[in-house]
Design an enzyme around this catalytic site. Structure first.
Site, PDB file in Angstrom:
ATOM      1  N   ARG A  48       0.809  -1.231   0.000  1.00 29.81           N
ATOM      2  CA  ARG A  48       0.000   0.000   0.000  1.00 29.81           C
ATOM      3  C   ARG A  48       0.837   1.272   0.000  1.00 29.81           C
ATOM      4  O   ARG A  48       0.432   2.280   0.584  1.00 29.81           O
ATOM      5  CB  ARG A  48      -0.974   0.014   1.189  1.00 29.81           C
ATOM      6  CG  ARG A  48      -1.926  -1.176   1.229  1.00 29.81           C
ATOM      7  CD  ARG A  48      -2.840  -1.236   0.001  1.00 29.81           C
ATOM      8  NE  ARG A  48      -3.680  -2.412   0.043  1.00 29.81           N
ATOM      9  CZ  ARG A  48      -3.359  -3.593  -0.508  1.00 29.81           C
ATOM     10  NH1 ARG A  48      -2.209  -3.727  -1.169  1.00 29.81           N
ATOM     11  NH2 ARG A  48      -4.177  -4.613  -0.427  1.00 29.81           N
ATOM     12  N   SER A  75     -11.482   0.145   2.512  1.00 26.59           N
ATOM     13  CA  SER A  75     -10.798  -0.283   3.733  1.00 26.59           C
ATOM     14  C   SER A  75     -10.077   0.916   4.346  1.00 26.59           C
ATOM     15  O   SER A  75      -9.240   1.530   3.701  1.00 26.59           O
ATOM     16  CB  SER A  75      -9.779  -1.381   3.420  1.00 26.59           C
ATOM     17  OG  SER A  75     -10.435  -2.539   2.950  1.00 26.59           O
ATOM     18  N   GLU A  98      -5.007   3.393   5.973  1.00 30.54           N
ATOM     19  CA  GLU A  98      -4.733   3.192   4.557  1.00 30.54           C
ATOM     20  C   GLU A  98      -5.257   4.397   3.777  1.00 30.54           C
ATOM     21  O   GLU A  98      -4.691   4.810   2.787  1.00 30.54           O
ATOM     22  CB  GLU A  98      -5.423   1.899   4.084  1.00 30.54           C
ATOM     23  CG  GLU A  98      -5.141   1.512   2.650  1.00 30.54           C
ATOM     24  CD  GLU A  98      -5.694   0.124   2.338  1.00 30.54           C
ATOM     25  OE1 GLU A  98      -6.466   0.024   1.352  1.00 30.54           O
ATOM     26  OE2 GLU A  98      -5.367  -0.836   3.035  1.00 30.54           O
TER      27      GLU A  98
END
Length: 300
Positions: free
Chosen positions: A171, A221, A291
């Site tokens: 990520r 998310s 995130e």
């Protein structure tokens, strides 16, 4: 500034005091002073150079799927590359412009019977955003298939970089720290069989639709997966599902999601994120790392 921006592109591509909640998946965010949607690489270069010359703040906005914009909005120029959305196939490679959706890129791969991008069939972001954060799902990620990218740097110069030059990891990438703006990406895939590829994509789409709260606006998310744990399970075990601050709620369908259930403000959404982080840390001594990216200014 408005006159200079419309000289670079056109009146239809420059909006003043544009509400950014109209351009984010969370439906959160205040106004951008100038919201610009260039149609060519050259226009992107010129907008960056103008921002540098005028010493005006400049912010790149993807399609707003993994982003929270604060209620005070963003000063200066906000640029969105949604009009750079071409996708083409050459042999076993797919070249997709930054503003194309990564979902549509995976569908192009299916049409051309190329395998490798199935994991992306449910990721809502743009190609540029997918590279920015090395997006991934269901065991696959961008770095598995990316060969090269064309970017613009902070000075407005166009560079071609290999995937290895982006430091792609879980990520993350070096795109934000280098101030790169992605213009296009080249993905190298393998020949596959249409029905087999479609079966995988249908399965992943079904899993996403049944498990994720797609009926409400959200940023996807919220948290990265902590080592040795699952964020959703930690939040669920903290008995936070259904927890609400204002119009923002920890999803009852998937604890890893926070949804804009009832016209939430960005402050309410961010306060709920912080509350979840604090509670999980207290209960399990696990730090949940965001995130989702948060940008913009607080309301004055």
């Amino acid at each position: 500034m408005y006159d200079k921006l419309i000289q670079i592109t056109s009146k239809s591509n420059v909006m003043v005091n544009e509400l950014l909640k109209n351009h984010t998946y969370t439906r959160l965010g205040g106004k951008a002073d100038f919201y610009v949607t260039p149609e060519t690489y050259e226009q992107v270069q010129e907008v960056i150079r103008l921002a540098n010359q005028e010493n005006i703040a400049f912010t790149m906005l993807g399609n707003g799927s993994n982003l929270i914009v604060k209620d005070g909005g963003i000063r200066g120029i906000v640029m969105n590359l949604q009009k750079l959305s071409d996708i083409k196939t050459v042999g076993n490679t797919i070249i997709a412009q930054s503003g194309a959706r990564i979902i549509d890129t995976s569908r192009e791969a299916l049409k051309e019977e190329l395998t490798g991008l199935e994991f992306a069939c449910g990721i809502p972001g743009s190609v540029g955003g997918a590279l920015f954060m090395n997006a991934g799902a269901y065991g696959g990620e961008i770095k598995d298939v990316l060969t090269s990218t064309v970017v613009v740097d902070r000075e407005g110069e166009i560079l071609t970089l290999t995937a290895d030059q982006l430091d792609l990891a879980y990520r993350t990438s070096n795109i934000p720290e280098n101030g790169y703006i992605v213009l296009e990406a080249t993905f190298t895939l393998e020949a596959g069989e249409y029905d087999a590829i479609k079966e995988v994509m249908d399965d992943l789409t079904n899993r996403r639709e049944t498990k994720q709260p797609l009926e409400y606006p959200s940023c996807g998310s919220v948290f990265k997966r902590p080592p040795g744990h699952f964020a959703g399970k930690l939040i669920q075990d903290s008995e936070l599902q259904g927890m609400q601050i204002g119009g923002a709620q920890v999803s009852l369908k998937h604890a890893g999601f926070i949804v804009n259930k009832d016209d939430a403000t960005a402050k309410e959404y961010i306060d709920l994120i912080k509350y979840v982080q604090k509670t999980v840390k207290e209960k399990f001594d696990v730090k949940l790392e965001r995130e989702v990216k948060i940008i913009g200014e607080e309301l004055a």
